[in-house]
Design a protein around this motif. Structure first.
Motif, PDB file in Angstrom:
ATOM      1  N   ASN A  25      -5.166  -0.735 -42.522  1.00 34.18           N
ATOM      2  CA  ASN A  25      -5.277  -0.904 -43.971  1.00 34.18           C
ATOM      3  C   ASN A  25      -4.598  -2.183 -44.481  1.00 34.18           C
ATOM      4  OD1 ASN A  25      -6.201   0.075 -46.496  1.00 34.18           O
ATOM      5  ND2 ASN A  25      -4.160   0.799 -47.006  1.00 34.18           N
ATOM      6  N   HIS A  54      -9.631  -3.769 -48.346  1.00 29.53           N
ATOM      7  CA  HIS A  54      -8.950  -4.565 -49.368  1.00 29.53           C
ATOM      8  C   HIS A  54      -9.049  -6.064 -49.057  1.00 29.53           C
ATOM      9  CE1 HIS A  54      -7.435  -0.847 -51.008  1.00 29.53           C
ATOM     10  NE2 HIS A  54      -6.981  -0.522 -49.818  1.00 29.53           N
ATOM     11  N   GLU A  80      -0.847  -6.585 -42.436  1.00 25.23           N
ATOM     12  CA  GLU A  80      -0.546  -5.148 -42.407  1.00 25.23           C
ATOM     13  C   GLU A  80       0.929  -4.965 -42.723  1.00 25.23           C
ATOM     14  OE1 GLU A  80       0.317  -1.771 -39.089  1.00 25.23           O
ATOM     15  OE2 GLU A  80      -1.548  -2.905 -38.792  1.00 25.23           O
ATOM     16  N   LYS A  83       6.282  -1.324 -44.502  1.00 22.65           N
ATOM     17  CA  LYS A  83       7.100  -0.591 -45.464  1.00 22.65           C
ATOM     18  C   LYS A  83       6.727  -0.912 -46.913  1.00 22.65           C
ATOM     19  CE  LYS A  83      10.962  -1.033 -42.215  1.00 22.65           C
ATOM     20  NZ  LYS A  83      12.331  -1.583 -42.025  1.00 22.65           N
ATOM     21  N   THR A  84       5.779  -1.778 -47.088  1.00 23.45           N
ATOM     22  CA  THR A  84       5.393  -2.249 -48.414  1.00 23.45           C
ATOM     23  C   THR A  84       4.017  -1.712 -48.777  1.00 23.45           C
ATOM     24  OG1 THR A  84       6.656  -4.288 -48.102  1.00 23.45           O
ATOM     25  CG2 THR A  84       4.942  -4.337 -49.788  1.00 23.45           C
ATOM     26  N   SER A  85       3.833  -1.399 -50.051  1.00 20.70           N
ATOM     27  CA  SER A  85       2.506  -1.023 -50.533  1.00 20.70           C
ATOM     28  C   SER A  85       1.994  -2.095 -51.496  1.00 20.70           C
ATOM     29  CB  SER A  85       2.543   0.337 -51.243  1.00 20.70           C
ATOM     30  OG  SER A  85       3.406   0.296 -52.361  1.00 20.70           O
ATOM     31  N   PHE A  86       0.707  -2.107 -51.728  1.00 18.50           N
ATOM     32  CA  PHE A  86       0.136  -3.096 -52.640  1.00 18.50           C
ATOM     33  C   PHE A  86      -0.979  -2.461 -53.460  1.00 18.50           C
ATOM     34  CE2 PHE A  86      -2.247  -3.466 -48.674  1.00 18.50           C
ATOM     35  CZ  PHE A  86      -3.572  -3.486 -49.104  1.00 18.50           C
ATOM     36  N   VAL A  87      -1.203  -3.035 -54.626  1.00 20.08           N
ATOM     37  CA  VAL A  87      -2.284  -2.620 -55.518  1.00 20.08           C
ATOM     38  C   VAL A  87      -3.002  -3.880 -55.980  1.00 20.08           C
ATOM     39  CG1 VAL A  87      -2.853  -1.566 -57.747  1.00 20.08           C
ATOM     40  CG2 VAL A  87      -1.051  -0.564 -56.322  1.00 20.08           C
ATOM     41  N   TYR A 180       4.916  -3.774 -53.733  1.00 21.16           N
ATOM     42  CA  TYR A 180       5.901  -2.737 -54.015  1.00 21.16           C
ATOM     43  C   TYR A 180       6.683  -2.408 -52.746  1.00 21.16           C
ATOM     44  CZ  TYR A 180       2.764  -1.909 -58.013  1.00 21.16           C
ATOM     45  OH  TYR A 180       1.973  -2.057 -59.133  1.00 21.16           O
ATOM     46  N   GLY A 181       7.987  -2.166 -52.895  1.00 18.54           N
ATOM     47  CA  GLY A 181       8.769  -1.714 -51.748  1.00 18.54           C
ATOM     48  C   GLY A 181      10.188  -2.233 -51.779  1.00 18.54           C
TER      49      GLY A 181
END
Length: 376
Positions: A25, A54, A80, A83-87, A180-181
Motif C-alpha cells: 500500500n 494511491h 511504503e 509507521k506513517t499513514s497518509f491521506v 500522519y504519525g
C-alpha cells in the motif's frame, strides 16, 4: 520505510535505481513530460508496473531521479511507510471558475486534522495563483502545519499542466497529501541563489499578475532600458526576476516573469503582483545556484534527529535553464550533504511552495530549490 525508484523512457523501457520489489500500500508519486502523461498506453504501462491504489501524477519541466536530471521521461518513486499513514485529497479549480482560493479552501477542509504532521502539495501550474492556493489551504489547516511542494510544469512550452490522483492526469487538478504519525520526522528548506541589484522601485500600476508601471513608467520599457542588451537574450525573463516585498511584509519573495506584452509595455509574472510592492532586479550565476543548493540542504539537515530516507526536491525551471549542461550539479550537491543511501526524487516546477524558514508561514517562491526531507 521502503522506497522503489524507476523511470521509463519514450521507448517504454523501465530502468530501476533500486531493487524491484512489491510494496504494501505505498504512496506512489509519478512525474513526467506532459505529452507522455497524456498517452493512455503510457498510463496503462505505469499502472501495470506499479499496480497500486494511491498514485499521484504530475507533469513537470524536468524530472529528478536521484542525482540525474531526465527529460522526456516518466519517473516513479513509490514509498511504503512502516509507521506513517497518509491521506490524499483533490480539488479542481475548473469546478470553481478558476477561483484558486475557494478551491484550495474546500480542499483543506477535507483533510483530517487529528495527528496531521505535514502537507505535501502537487498542483496544476498553468493558470493557478500560487499565493491564493496557499491562502485557501491555510483557511482550514493550522498554520503550524508546514506545507511544501510545488506547481507542476510543462517543460519550456508553458502550454498546460496536468495532475491527478488515481485518475488519469487532467488540467486544473490539485493534489494535497497529508502525512500522519508520531515517528515521522519532516524537515524542509528553500533557498534562492539570485542576488538583488540596482535601486529599489515601486509597482505603481498592476492588475493580477500583470505589471503595467514601475515608478510611474511603462514596466517593460524600464526593464529593457535598465538591462540594455541583456533584455535581448533568449529567456531573459527567467534570468532576471524581481525581488518583491508586498506592502505590510518585511520579507520578500522572488517573482519570475513568464512573458511580456509588447503592445502594452507590460510584464506577466508567475503570480499576483500587488500594486505598491517594493521591487528590485535580481541576477545569478551557475556557481551561485550550486552554492544555494548546498545552503538549502544544510538548512534542512540542521537539528534533524535522524538521517532522512527520502528527499523530495522541487526546483525552478529557471534554475534548470540557467544551469544548462551543469544542471545535475545542484542535486549532486544536495546528495552530498544528506549522505549516501538517501533517495532523491522530484521535479522542476513553475513555482515552489515552502516556508522560508521553520519560523515562517508557507510562501510561493520562484527561482528557488525547495527541499522536503522525510524519515520515520
Amino acid at each position: 520505510m521502503k522506497i522503489v525508484q524507476a523511470f521509463i523512457n519514450k521507448n517504454k523501457k523501465w530502468f530501476y535505481a533500486t531493487e524491484k520489489v512489491l510494496l504494501n500500500n505505498p504512496l506512489v508519486l509519478v512525474f513526467g513530460e506532459r505529452e507522455l502523461l497524456e498517452e493512455s498506453d503510457t498510463i496503462d504501462n505505469i499502472r501495470a508496473e506499479f499496480p497500486y491504489e494511491h498514485i499521484v501524477f504530475g507533469s513537470s519541466a524536468g524530472e529528478i531521479f536521484g542525482t540525474t536530471i531526465i527529460e522526456n521521461s516518466i519517473t516513479v518513486v513509490a514509498v511504503e511507510f512502516e509507521k506513517t499513514s497518509f491521506v490524499v485529497k483533490t480539488a479542481n479549480i475548473l469546478d470553481y471558475n478558476k477561483n484558486t482560493e475557494e478551491a484550495a479552501a474546500f480542499l483543506s477542509s477535507q483533510m483530517p486534522q487529528e495527528g496531521l504532521k505535514h502537507l505535501l502539495i502537487i498542483s496544476e501550474g498553468s493558470f493557478i495563483s500560487g499565493s491564493n492556493l496557499i491562502r485557501g489551504l491555510q483557511k482550514n489547516v493550522n498554520t503550524a502545519i508546514p506545507i511544501t511542494g510545488g506547481l507542476c510544469g510543462d517543460g519550456s512550452k508553458f502550454e498546460k499542466t496536468i495532475v491527478s490522483y488515481k485518475e488519469n492526469p487532467k488540467e486544473g487538478e490539485i493534489a494535497l497529501i497529508g502525512l500522519y504519525g508520531e515517528s515521522l520526522e519532516v524537515s524542509f528548506s528553500t533557498y534562492c541563489s539570485f542576488i538583488p541589484f540596482g535601486p529599489n522601485r515601486i509597482i505603481t500600476k498592476s492588475e493580477g499578475n500583470t505589471v503595467y508601471e514601475i515608478d510611474g513608467q511603462p514596466a517593460l520599457d524600464l526593464y529593457k532600458k535598465y538591462l540594455g542588451e541583456k533584455a535581448d537574450e533568449p529567456q531573459f525573463t527567467l534570468l532576471y526576476p524581481l525581488h518583491t516585498i508586498v506592502p505590510g511584509k518585511s520579507e520578500g519573495v522572488v517573482r519570475t516573469i513568464l512573458s511580456v506584452d509588447n503592445d502594452k509595455n507590460a510584464m506577466i509574472f508567475a503570480d499576483e503582483m500587488i500594486q505598491g510592492s517594493k521591487v528590485q532586479l535580481m541576477m545569478v550565476s551557475q556557481d551561485a545556484i550550486i552554492e544555494g543548493a548546498d545552503r538549502a540542504a544544510k538548512i534542512a539537515m540542521d537539528n534533524r534527529k535522524d538521517k532522512p530516507q527520502l528527499v523530495f526536491v522541487v526546483s525552478c525551471i529557471g534554475r534548470k535553464l540557467i544551469m544548462a549542461q551543469r544542471v545535475e550539479e545542484e542535486v549532486e550537491q544536495v546528495a552530498e550533504i544528506v549522505g549516501k543511501g538517501v533517495a532523491l526524487a522530484g521535479f522542476y516546477s513553475y513555482g515552489e511552495i515552502s516556508p522560508s524558514s521553520k519560523e515562517q508561514l508557507c510562501e510561493l517562491h520562484n527561482e528557488t530549490m525547495a527541499l522536503t526531507l522525510i524519515s520515520e
